[in-house]
Design a protein around this motif. Structure first.
Motif, PDB file in Angstrom:
ATOM      1  N   LYS A   2      24.685   2.665  61.077  1.00 49.57           N
ATOM      2  CA  LYS A   2      23.498   3.022  60.300  1.00 49.57           C
ATOM      3  C   LYS A   2      23.725   2.793  58.807  1.00 49.57           C
ATOM      4  O   LYS A   2      22.874   2.229  58.118  1.00 49.57           O
ATOM      5  N   LYS A  27      23.610  -2.357  65.727  1.00 46.14           N
ATOM      6  CA  LYS A  27      23.761  -1.079  66.416  1.00 46.14           C
ATOM      7  C   LYS A  27      23.887  -1.273  67.926  1.00 46.14           C
ATOM      8  O   LYS A  27      24.782  -0.710  68.562  1.00 46.14           O
ATOM      9  N   TYR A  73      24.242   8.184  64.820  1.00 49.72           N
ATOM     10  CA  TYR A  73      23.372   7.219  64.152  1.00 49.72           C
ATOM     11  C   TYR A  73      22.092   7.925  63.692  1.00 49.72           C
ATOM     12  O   TYR A  73      21.643   7.748  62.568  1.00 49.72           O
ATOM     13  N   ASP A  74      21.529   8.730  64.569  1.00 50.72           N
ATOM     14  CA  ASP A  74      20.280   9.422  64.274  1.00 50.72           C
ATOM     15  C   ASP A  74      20.441  10.516  63.219  1.00 50.72           C
ATOM     16  O   ASP A  74      19.511  10.794  62.462  1.00 50.72           O
ATOM     17  N   TRP A 122      27.848   8.920  53.004  1.00 50.66           N
ATOM     18  CA  TRP A 122      27.167   9.240  54.259  1.00 50.66           C
ATOM     19  C   TRP A 122      27.953  10.341  54.963  1.00 50.66           C
ATOM     20  O   TRP A 122      29.169  10.225  55.141  1.00 50.66           O
TER      21      TRP A 122
END
Length: 178
Positions: free
Chosen positions: A141, A148, A171-172, A114
């Motif tokens: 995430k 969250k 997170y987005d 990630w």
């Protein structure tokens, strides 16, 4: 039990990030353990944080030598061979970077990777490179190990609304590369 190693540099909030994850986990009824590790205590020197999260009591009281998850706060650390020491086969890597996976010298045992520009998010919102709260948004995430909203509440309570927003943005924007 999930074992997690956080790696960064002094001044990036590695230790506080590990504490916040444990606080969120405990608030959700899990067991958590945060163990900081300092070399020389000065800005820019390597800093480690170790986490354990579990549904049952945690009896180990030592550093994490074989992490399931590796959180790297500074992409300059990926070129150091010891950065990935012990990462379990198929282990998850969460990395603060603007580079692509192809540009990073990741080891073969890295499974899910990630990437998030936590430094850019923190610089834009906070005016400085303090990626800890942003990278925690990516952690929430990527792993789903802590809720969250619980983590965001802990961040806001400890650091304020701007840091919470940094975590929301990370997170987005965090993206997985397999």
């Amino acid at each position: 039990m999930k074992e997690i190693r956080l790696q960064g540099r002094g001044g990036q909030g590695v230790v506080k990030a590990s504490q916040l994850v444990v606080e969120a986990a405990v608030a959700e009824g899990l067991y958590g353990q945060a163990i900081p590790f300092f070399g020389v205590e000065r800005k820019g020197s390597p800093v480690f944080g170790y986490l354990r999260l579990s549904h049952s009591p945690i009896r180990r009281r030592m550093q994490v030598y074989e992490p399931d998850i590796l959180i790297i706060f500074d992409d300059s650390l990926v070129s150091a061979p010891e950065t990935f020491d012990g990462l379990k086969a198929g282990g998850m890597v969460i990395l603060n970077t603007t580079k692509t996976r192809e540009e990073l010298p990741l080891p073969p045992q890295a499974g899910s990777v990630w990437l998030v520009d936590a430094a850019g998010i923190s610089e834009g919102l906070l005016g400085r490179n303090m990626p800890n709260t942003a990278i925690l948004g990516a952690f929430a995430k990527a792993t789903g190990l802590v809720d969250k909203d619980t983590l965001l509440d802990k961040i806001e309570h400890t650091f304020g609304a701007e840091n919470k927003e940094a975590a929301v943005r990370a997170y987005d924007s965090a993206a997985e590369y397999k």
